[in-house]
Design a protein around this motif. Structure first.
Motif, PDB file in Angstrom:
ATOM      1  N   ALA A 134       0.843  -1.194   0.000  1.00 29.17           N
ATOM      2  CA  ALA A 134       0.000   0.000   0.000  1.00 29.17           C
ATOM      3  C   ALA A 134       0.875   1.238   0.000  1.00 29.17           C
ATOM      4  N   SER A 135       0.386   2.263  -0.656  1.00 28.56           N
ATOM      5  CA  SER A 135       1.034   3.561  -0.583  1.00 28.56           C
ATOM      6  C   SER A 135       0.960   4.085   0.849  1.00 28.56           C
ATOM      7  N   SER A 138      -1.915   6.281   1.478  1.00 24.96           N
ATOM      8  CA  SER A 138      -3.278   5.752   1.487  1.00 24.96           C
ATOM      9  C   SER A 138      -3.865   5.645   2.888  1.00 24.96           C
ATOM     10  N   LEU A 157     -11.384   1.763  -4.700  1.00 29.17           N
ATOM     11  CA  LEU A 157     -10.034   1.302  -4.402  1.00 29.17           C
ATOM     12  C   LEU A 157      -9.268   1.115  -5.709  1.00 29.17           C
ATOM     13  N   THR A 198       2.893   4.347  -7.280  1.00 31.20           N
ATOM     14  CA  THR A 198       2.409   4.014  -5.939  1.00 31.20           C
ATOM     15  C   THR A 198       2.939   5.003  -4.909  1.00 31.20           C
ATOM     16  N   GLY A 201       1.192   8.211  -4.905  1.00 30.78           N
ATOM     17  CA  GLY A 201      -0.200   8.186  -4.499  1.00 30.78           C
ATOM     18  C   GLY A 201      -1.182   8.081  -5.649  1.00 30.78           C
ATOM     19  N   MET A 204      -3.704   3.310  -4.688  1.00 33.15           N
ATOM     20  CA  MET A 204      -3.665   3.060  -3.248  1.00 33.15           C
ATOM     21  C   MET A 204      -2.913   1.784  -2.912  1.00 33.15           C
TER      22      MET A 204
END
Length: 324
Positions: A134-135, A138, A157, A198, A201, A204
């Motif tokens: 995940a970023s 996020s 998402l 990623t 951003g 996510m």
């Protein structure tokens, strides 16, 4: 045997055998190669596939006594290099990296050639381990967070991958289907492009190879899950999909192919040179950098594996349906 000892054993084997194999190849193939060889790679420069293939090419060039020039042709789910071989002389001077994602394309696109029958299989060299991250922008900290957020925000998402119908894309779609999630799949041309997106951003969550691990170590991304049967040694606290209740694993071997009809002696010369190149310490170290293991298959076994993969991919895609 541990992962590190496997790599060290391969390097030790290479040290004693290098000169002998190089000499025997030169003796057995007096006319091939007589000039530079081109190796076409299916992903962009600077990513894990490109860097490992360049090291392998450098090593094989020392054995063959001729340079091997790497050309990058990313996009189209990794099919462009093998597609290029359909109009290339089968003389061994142009070869290509073949991602297993190409085995899906007869069932998803209007591919005019057969990946199993219309190539000469030289050698399989390695494979990817996959995971999701995940970023940090996020706000997602775990896979449970991702699932909860996706269910609360259907269709919002964003889930990045390394290209349409690549293993990260198809497996992500399978995971979403298993959980009943409505997500937006966002394809990129390769790992390096996906990682930049990623961290910026743009997406996510990203599904990619274990090349993302340095970004996790640096605190720039959060690891969510891994797709191997067991946890990765470098991500010991990150659960597998199986541990998360999803009956899914994924890994993706890849190797080298040439045009259909390549002479047997040329195919053998290339196989032997790249096999020796695999065992050299420099290549083993490059694989270790990206959490990739050497996965050797000879020409016959590699083609058999490709044929079996084609059958499996057809069944998976039929089950997945239009959600991919």
């Amino acid at each position: 045997m541990t992962r590190r000892s496997m790599l060290q054993a391969g390097a030790a084997t290479a040290a004693g055998a290098y000169m002998g194999v190089g000499a025997s190849l030169a003796h057995a193939n007096k006319t091939f190669p007589s000039r530079a060889i081109k190796l076409v790679v299916a992903f962009p420069a600077g990513g894990p596939t490109d860097l490992t293939m360049r090291q392998l090419a450098d090593n094989a060039a020392k054995v063959l006594g001729q340079p091997i020039v790497v050309e990058n042709r990313p996009g189209a789910a990794g099919s462009l290099p093998a597609g290029q071989l359909q109009n290339t002389a089968a003389d061994g001077y142009t070869i290509a990296q073949l991602p297993m994602s190409v085995m899906r394309l007869p069932f998803t696109t209007g591919l005019k050639w057969n990946p199993v029958e219309d190539l000469s299989y030289i050698i399989n060299v390695t494979g990817y381990a996959f995971c999701m991250v995940a970023s940090t922008q996020s706000g997602l900290k775990s896979w449970q967070d991702v699932v909860a957020w996706a269910k609360a925000n259907p269709g919002k998402l964003t889930l990045g991958n390394t290209g349409t119908y690549t293993s990260p894309h198809v497996t992500s779609a399978i995971i979403a289907q298993q959980l009943g999630l409505d997500v937006v799949h966002v394809p990129y041309k390769g790992s390096s492009e996906l990682m930049r997106a990623t961290m910026a951003g743009e997406v996510m969550v990203a599904a990619d190879t274990s090349a993302v691990i340095p970004y996790v170590d640096q605190g720039r991304m959060v690891a969510l899950n891994v797709w191997t049967e067991k946890r990765l040694p470098t991500l010991p606290n990150i659960p597998t999909l199986i541990e998360l209740g999803l009956p899914t694993t994924q890994y993706s071997p890849f190797g080298l192919v040439g045009p259909k009809g390549m002479p047997a002696d040329v195919q053998t010369a290339l196989h032997n040179a790249f096999k020796q190149a695999m065992e050299m310490e420099s290549y083993q170290a490059m694989l270790q950098r990206f959490e990739m293991l050497p996965i050797y298959m000879n020409s016959a076994d590699y083609k058999k594996f490709a044929a079996e993969s084609s059958v499996k991919e057809k069944a998976v895609l039929a089950k997945l349906g239009p959600q991919a």
